[in-house]
Design a protein around this motif. Structure first.
Motif, short mmCIF file in Angstrom:
data_model
loop_
_atom_site.label_atom_id
_atom_site.label_comp_id
_atom_site.label_asym_id
_atom_site.label_seq_id
_atom_site.Cartn_x
_atom_site.Cartn_y
_atom_site.Cartn_z
N PHE A 14 0.83 -1.19 0.07
CA PHE A 14 0.01 -0.05 -0.03
C PHE A 14 0.95 1.21 0.20
N VAL A 15 2.10 1.29 0.86
CA VAL A 15 2.82 2.47 0.73
C VAL A 15 3.60 2.61 -0.45
N VAL A 16 3.99 1.48 -1.12
CA VAL A 16 4.55 1.54 -2.44
C VAL A 16 3.69 2.02 -3.50
N GLU A 17 2.49 1.90 -3.39
CA GLU A 17 1.28 2.53 -4.33
C GLU A 17 1.24 4.05 -3.95
N CYS A 18 1.75 4.49 -2.85
CA CYS A 18 1.77 5.85 -2.72
C CYS A 18 2.68 6.45 -3.53
N CYS A 55 -6.55 -6.34 7.85
CA CYS A 55 -5.56 -5.91 8.98
C CYS A 55 -4.81 -4.89 8.63
N ALA A 56 -4.26 -4.74 7.34
CA ALA A 56 -3.26 -3.84 6.90
C ALA A 56 -4.11 -2.44 6.80
N ILE A 57 -5.18 -2.15 6.67
CA ILE A 57 -5.94 -1.08 6.95
C ILE A 57 -6.00 -0.39 8.27
N VAL A 58 -6.28 -1.37 9.14
CA VAL A 58 -6.29 -1.14 10.71
C VAL A 58 -5.17 -0.88 11.35
N GLU A 59 -4.12 -1.53 10.87
CA GLU A 59 -2.62 -1.45 11.44
C GLU A 59 -2.23 -0.06 10.97
N MET A 60 -2.45 0.30 10.01
CA MET A 60 -2.02 1.68 9.01
C MET A 60 -2.76 2.82 9.87
N ASP A 98 -0.70 11.35 8.30
CA ASP A 98 -1.76 11.74 7.50
C ASP A 98 -1.58 10.84 6.05
N ILE A 99 -0.52 10.42 5.78
CA ILE A 99 -0.31 9.63 4.52
C ILE A 99 -0.96 8.31 4.89
N LYS A 103 -4.38 6.78 2.94
CA LYS A 103 -4.20 5.69 2.24
C LYS A 103 -5.16 4.62 2.74
N ALA A 104 -5.26 4.29 4.09
CA ALA A 104 -5.88 3.22 4.78
C ALA A 104 -7.50 3.68 4.20
N PHE A 105 -7.88 4.71 4.32
CA PHE A 105 -9.25 5.10 4.09
C PHE A 105 -9.59 4.97 2.60
#
Ligand code: FPP
Ligand code: MG
Length: 299
Positions: A14-18, A55-60, A98-99, A103-105
């Motif tokens: 997900f962070v790579v996608e940013c 899980c990834a969304i919640v952890e972020m 914020d990033i 991204k999680a949202f």
């Protein structure tokens, strides 16, 4: 748990996608925590593409809240390592938070509507909880209701939402799991507040006996204030850098008045209410194990 590696990989993806090198550099600086929320989701919903994403969304979101919290609390360590605000500065910590949470949202909008609603509304509670926490440090709080309302919002709301969203993902009774998550979250924060007093800073990965210095009147202090003979002495130590002697006095009073012991009992009672909510579920054994491990943890 091997699935946790999948969660970490998903966060990285997900962070790579940013598409931003600095964000990737910062992600590398985040120490991994206990990943309680992910463990919970995976135990409830099992491993699937969607559960790993949740899980990834919640952890972020959780990581973002801690990046902001360390700025608010002026904390320099997180999970035993220097925090991002210490390594870089406050601005970087806030912006990276914020990033991560935006991204999680973004990813949350791609999930089932009820799941997206459950998690996103918990983040509002979480943010209000943090504001309540800060406001409660202005004066010596003696209200149990205010303490429980604050820890529900600040900590339990996202754990409740994680359990509920996991149940929604696999078609289980979401109300039962929400109640389990809520009580698990409340007990989790109470244990956190107890460990601040009983553990040393090396074990905690952050300074010990800091809550009271920072103005946080947590459950053991609420009970202590009610029971201690020399109330004015306790009040005079509030928000004060404690000497070794004062620290020892507080700990002694915590033991003598059984404030600490009864705080642990209260956390266990709420933990048992969590177990009660899911006692008829087929995975109740593992949910009980999670609760017990959480109560008996050392940091
Ligand atoms: C840690 O509490 C803080 C939280 C659990 C929540 C913080 C929430 C926000 C800052 C709201 C912002 C939300 C987003 C998504 C950006 P603590 O200080 O008691 O615990 P600690 O000792 O681990 O710092
Ligand atoms: Mg903090």
């Amino acid at each position: 748990m091997e699935e946790l590696v999948l969660v970490k990989n998903k966060i990285k993806e997900f962070v790579v996608e940013c598409d931003d090198a600095k964000s990737l550099e910062l992600l590398d600086k985040l120490a991994t925590g206990k990943m309680l929320r992910s463990k919970l989701i995976l135990k409830i919903a099992g491993e699937s593409h969607e559960s790993i994403k949740l899980c990834a969304i919640v952890e972020m979101i959780h990581a973002a809240s801690l990046l902001h919290d360390d700025v608010i609390d002026e904390a320099h360590t997180r999970r035993g390592s220097p925090s991002v605000n210490a390594l870089y500065d406050n601005k970087t910590s806030i912006m990276f938070g914020d990033i991560l949470y935006s991204k999680a949202f973004t990813e949350l909008t791609q999930m089932d509507k009820q799941i997206a609603y459950t998690v996103s509304s918990a983040v509002t509670k979480l943010s209000i909880g943090e504001m309540l926490d800060v406001d409660l440090t202005n004066t010596f709080n003696t209200s149990y209701d205010k303490y429980f309302d604050m820890i529900y919002k600040k900590t339990a709301s996202l754990i409740e939402a994680s359990a509920k969203a996991a149940a929604l993902l696999c078609g289980k009774d979401e109300d039962k799991y929400a109640l389990y998550g809520k009580n698990l979250g409340l007990a989790f924060q109470m244990v956190d507040d107890i460990l601040d007093i009983t553990q040393d800073s090396k074990t905690l990965g952050k300074p010990a006996m800091l809550d009271f210095v920072e103005g946080k009147v947590t459950i053991p202090y609420l009970l202590l204030h009610e029971r201690v003979e020399d109330k004015s002495k306790l009040e005079s130590l509030y928000k004060k850098q404690l000497t070794e002697e004062e620290s020892i006095w507080i700990k002694e009073q915590m033991t003598n008045t059984k404030a600490l012991e009864d705080s642990i009992l209260q956390a266990k009672k709420i933990g048992n209410e969590a177990i009660d909510a899911v006692k008829d579920e087929e995975n109740s054994e593992i949910l009980t194990f999670i609760m017990k491990a959480m109560i008996e943890r050392e940091f």
